[in-house]
Design an enzyme around this catalytic site. Structure first.
Site, PDB file in Angstrom:
ATOM      1  N   GLN A   1      56.831  26.358   4.921  1.00 24.60           N
ATOM      2  CA  GLN A   1      58.108  26.232   5.633  1.00 24.60           C
ATOM      3  C   GLN A   1      59.242  26.432   4.640  1.00 24.60           C
ATOM      4  OE1 GLN A   1      59.096  22.174   6.421  1.00 24.60           O
ATOM      5  NE2 GLN A   1      59.934  22.590   8.433  1.00 24.60           N
TER       6      GLN A   1
ATOM      7  N   SER B   1      64.472  24.165   3.507  1.00 27.27           N
ATOM      8  CA  SER B   1      65.408  23.484   2.598  1.00 27.27           C
ATOM      9  C   SER B   1      65.834  24.384   1.443  1.00 27.27           C
ATOM     10  CB  SER B   1      64.748  22.232   2.008  1.00 27.27           C
ATOM     11  OG  SER B   1      64.324  21.375   3.021  1.00 27.27           O
TER      12      SER B   1
ATOM     13  N   GLU C   1      56.713  19.313  13.788  1.00 30.02           N
ATOM     14  CA  GLU C   1      56.404  18.706  12.480  1.00 30.02           C
ATOM     15  C   GLU C   1      56.472  17.185  12.565  1.00 30.02           C
ATOM     16  OE1 GLU C   1      59.216  19.700   9.374  1.00 30.02           O
ATOM     17  OE2 GLU C   1      57.981  18.770   7.824  1.00 30.02           O
TER      18      GLU C   1
HETATM   19  C1  LIG Z   1      57.028  15.336   0.813  1.00 25.53           C
HETATM   20  C2  LIG Z   1      58.112  16.320   1.179  1.00 25.53           C
HETATM   21  C3  LIG Z   1      57.749  17.549   1.656  1.00 25.53           C
HETATM   22  C4  LIG Z   1      58.735  18.476   2.001  1.00 25.53           C
HETATM   23  N1  LIG Z   1      58.331  19.713   2.422  1.00 25.53           N
HETATM   24  C5  LIG Z   1      59.277  20.629   2.744  1.00 25.53           C
HETATM   25  C6  LIG Z   1      58.865  21.956   3.127  1.00 25.53           C
HETATM   26  O1  LIG Z   1      57.672  22.288   3.173  1.00 25.53           O
HETATM   27  N2  LIG Z   1      59.817  22.853   3.435  1.00 25.53           N
HETATM   28  C7  LIG Z   1      61.146  22.531   3.409  1.00 25.53           C
HETATM   29  O2  LIG Z   1      61.950  23.396   3.739  1.00 25.53           O
HETATM   30  N3  LIG Z   1      61.575  21.300   3.005  1.00 25.53           N
HETATM   31  C8  LIG Z   1      60.660  20.346   2.673  1.00 25.53           C
HETATM   32  N4  LIG Z   1      61.058  19.095   2.263  1.00 25.53           N
HETATM   33  C9  LIG Z   1      62.493  18.825   2.106  1.00 25.53           C
HETATM   34  C10 LIG Z   1      63.061  17.851   3.122  1.00 25.53           C
HETATM   35  O3  LIG Z   1      63.165  18.473   4.382  1.00 25.53           O
HETATM   36  C11 LIG Z   1      64.420  17.398   2.579  1.00 25.53           C
HETATM   37  O4  LIG Z   1      64.186  16.646   1.419  1.00 25.53           O
HETATM   38  C12 LIG Z   1      65.182  16.570   3.565  1.00 25.53           C
HETATM   39  O5  LIG Z   1      65.565  17.314   4.682  1.00 25.53           O
HETATM   40  C13 LIG Z   1      66.439  15.939   2.920  1.00 25.53           C
HETATM   41  O6  LIG Z   1      67.220  16.901   2.297  1.00 25.53           O
HETATM   42  P1  LIG Z   1      67.720  16.673   0.796  1.00 25.53           P
HETATM   43  O7  LIG Z   1      66.538  16.334  -0.034  1.00 25.53           O
HETATM   44  O8  LIG Z   1      68.528  17.851   0.418  1.00 25.53           O
HETATM   45  O9  LIG Z   1      68.642  15.376   0.855  1.00 25.53           O
HETATM   46  P2  LIG Z   1      70.165  15.301   1.286  1.00 25.53           P
HETATM   47  O10 LIG Z   1      70.362  16.091   2.534  1.00 25.53           O
HETATM   48  O11 LIG Z   1      71.014  15.653   0.123  1.00 25.53           O
HETATM   49  O12 LIG Z   1      70.337  13.778   1.637  1.00 25.53           O
HETATM   50  C14 LIG Z   1      70.648  12.785   0.644  1.00 25.53           C
HETATM   51  C15 LIG Z   1      70.873  11.461   1.376  1.00 25.53           C
HETATM   52  O13 LIG Z   1      72.045  11.546   2.213  1.00 25.53           O
HETATM   53  C16 LIG Z   1      71.738  11.173   3.547  1.00 25.53           C
HETATM   54  N5  LIG Z   1      72.487  11.954   4.513  1.00 25.53           N
HETATM   55  C17 LIG Z   1      72.693  13.300   4.462  1.00 25.53           C
HETATM   56  N6  LIG Z   1      73.394  13.692   5.564  1.00 25.53           N
HETATM   57  C18 LIG Z   1      73.595  12.586   6.328  1.00 25.53           C
HETATM   58  C19 LIG Z   1      74.236  12.348   7.574  1.00 25.53           C
HETATM   59  N7  LIG Z   1      74.785  13.339   8.265  1.00 25.53           N
HETATM   60  N8  LIG Z   1      74.251  11.091   8.045  1.00 25.53           N
HETATM   61  C20 LIG Z   1      73.697  10.062   7.361  1.00 25.53           C
HETATM   62  N9  LIG Z   1      73.075  10.240   6.150  1.00 25.53           N
HETATM   63  C21 LIG Z   1      73.030  11.481   5.643  1.00 25.53           C
HETATM   64  C22 LIG Z   1      70.248  11.490   3.681  1.00 25.53           C
HETATM   65  O14 LIG Z   1      69.658  10.764   4.727  1.00 25.53           O
HETATM   66  C23 LIG Z   1      69.711  11.098   2.310  1.00 25.53           C
HETATM   67  O15 LIG Z   1      69.475   9.710   2.251  1.00 25.53           O
HETATM   68  C24 LIG Z   1      60.115  18.150   1.896  1.00 25.53           C
HETATM   69  C25 LIG Z   1      60.478  16.894   1.414  1.00 25.53           C
HETATM   70  C26 LIG Z   1      59.497  15.977   1.048  1.00 25.53           C
HETATM   71  C27 LIG Z   1      59.933  14.654   0.513  1.00 25.53           C
END
Ligand SMILES: Cc1cc2nc3c(=O)[nH]c(=O)nc-3n(C[C@H](O)[C@H](O)[C@H](O)COP(=O)(O)OP(=O)(O)OC[C@H]3O[C@@H](n4cnc5c(N)ncnc54)[C@H](O)[C@@H]3O)c2cc1C
Length: 403
Positions: free
Chosen positions: A145, A148, A263
């Site tokens: 996928q 991100s 998912e």
């Molecule tokens: C085990 C694992 C597997 C993954 N596999 C995939 C994959 O296969 N493909 C893929 O594309 N991605 C994958 N991801 C990524 C995952 O989708 C992202 O980590 C997730 O969507 C959060 O994005 P970020 O890490 O950029 O955090 P951020 O978006 O930067 O968030 C940081 C913090 O701010 C908070 N926050 C952000 N916006 C808001 C809001 N509007 N309201 C309230 N709080 C908010 C979040 O909840 C979080 O606590 C994976 C992640 C993990 C941990």
């Protein structure tokens, strides 16, 4: 594929039916057959393939092919994709039976089967959907996928990877991150920006990228659990035919919502981290340590039982159709209940084992839990963070206003 005999609707009978039909595969695929050595008692919240993973993946692919040949690979799937059109509860029973019979974990296939395939079934042209969904279900293709990015996680609609059309092809440039199983994948579902001038949700399109194409670079990311299940993926002038587009130009957000709904629902079921095996091991651990006699532990045991029961009860009450499980709200509710249950289990394990969970003394069933406890925080993020699930439930489920 063998012709399917009459399929029982009763779940207990269905489980017995599966056991009977899967029995011929046990000798070749179950137990200590290379997928997981019998002396490996690790429990993981996010299953990670480590040393020698190529042999493991090969075994899982072969097993998936054998499962497909029995006609049982996709109980809840549509008939035109070799599915059995049964409720999602039957799908969960298959996952439980496979685990219970000792067949290899299909973690490497999870993204392809539960995230990429639903998007293809619902949104892709029939030729693309048939070819790729078949390949995923026969174990010939592993999917990943590509959603991100360093600047787009929770705010997924901000993805900056660009696709520019050149005749019958699109040229992709950008970077994806946290790509689970990207290092093993043959195909990637990539959300990219095709119209920078459009409002951000409207300027997105979904493509299926050949992960072996020139210009695709995959770099593993090392995690605190010691594994490396996800990756950075760089797309540098990657050419993708228009025939590999999933859904219409500008409809990428709708396609992404289908994938994310599936998912979140499926990772909360028996194909996800909270399997009956985990709860059985937990009960065995608590009994072995006599933790149920301790008043402090009893409190945490009660919280754990309540959380696991809430999750399972909710799953049992959820309408059974496959399409329902693609709905954003039901996926988010299921995922929130799952992470709550995982949290309680991890807290209980850390409480009853103390430092033995993290210092390898060689004792069975102690350090074995470290990967689980360390892996649970990741599940508050994977598939969208808790805060984002709450936003989905509030806005799309309950109709509350955006703040
Ligand atoms: C085990 C694992 C597997 C993954 N596999 C995939 C994959 O296969 N493909 C893929 O594309 N991605 C994958 N991801 C990524 C995952 O989708 C992202 O980590 C997730 O969507 C959060 O994005 P970020 O890490 O950029 O955090 P951020 O978006 O930067 O968030 C940081 C913090 O701010 C908070 N926050 C952000 N916006 C808001 C809001 N509007 N309201 C309230 N709080 C908010 C979040 O909840 C979080 O606590 C994976 C992640 C993990 C941990």
């Amino acid at each position: 594929m063998t012709a399917s005999p009459t399929i029982p609707t009763d779940l207990t009978e269905f489980a017995a039916h599966l056991r009977e039909r899967l029995a011929p595969l046990v000798d070749e695929y179950a137990g200590d057959t290379g997928a997981r050595p019998a002396d490996d008692d690790r429990i993981a919240a996010v299953e990670e393939l480590r040393e020698g993973h190529e042999a493991v993946v090969e075994q899982v692919r072969r097993f998936q092919r054998a499962l497909f040949d029995t006609g049982l690979a996709w109980p809840s799937g549509p008939a035109e994709f070799s599915g059995m059109e049964l409720p999602a509860t039957h799908q969960a029973v298959l996952d439980e039976v496979l685990e219970d019979m000792g067949f290899p974990s299909r973690e490497a296939l999870f993204v392809g089967l539960n995230i990429v395939a639903p998007a293809l079934v619902h949104h892709a042209a029939p030729e693309l959907a048939n070819r790729v969904v078949g390949g995923l279900y026969r174990g010939e293709l592993i999917g990943c996928q590509l959603f991100s990015e360093p600047g787009a996680g929770s705010d997924l609609a901000s993805v900056a990877t660009r696709a520019v059309r050149e005749g019958d092809e699109w040229v992709l440039n950008g970077q994806k991150v946290w790509t689970s199983m990207g290092h093993l994948a043959d195909v990637g579902e990539a959300l990219v920006r095709t119209d920078p001038a459009a409002p951000k949700h409207a300027g997105l399109t979904m493509f299926l990228v050949d992960m072996h194409a020139p210009g695709v670079t995959v770099r593993p990311i090392r995690q605190m659990t010691g594994g490396a299940a996800f990756n950075e993926v760089f797309l540098d002038e990657v050419r993708v035919p228009d025939s590999a587009r999933i859904g219409g130009v500008g409809e990428g957000w709708t396609v992404a919502s289908t994938s994310l709904g599936s998912e979140r629902s499926t990772m909360s079921g028996a194909a996800g981290p909270l399997t009956p095996y985990v709860t059985e091991r937990l009960v065995a651990l608590v009994r072995r340590l006599g933790a149920e006699a301790d008043p402090i532990h009893r409190r945490q045991i009660a919280k754990t039982v309540a959380a696991v029961t809430a999750m399972r009860t909710s799953a049992a009450l959820t309408p059974g159709s496959w399409t329902h499980h693609l709905a954003p709200m039901s996926g988010s509710v299921a995922k929130m209940l799952m992470v709550r249950a995982l949290d309680e289990i991890a807290t209980l394990v850390a409480e009853v084992l103390g430092s033995d969970a993290f210092v390898d003394s060689g004792a069975r069933d102690e350090f074995a839990w470290s990967e689980f406890v360390l892996g649970v925080p990741a599940l508050h993020l994977a598939g969208g963070t808790d805060e984002i699930q709450r936003n989905v439930i509030a806005q799309r489920g309950l109709g509350l206003p955006r703040r």
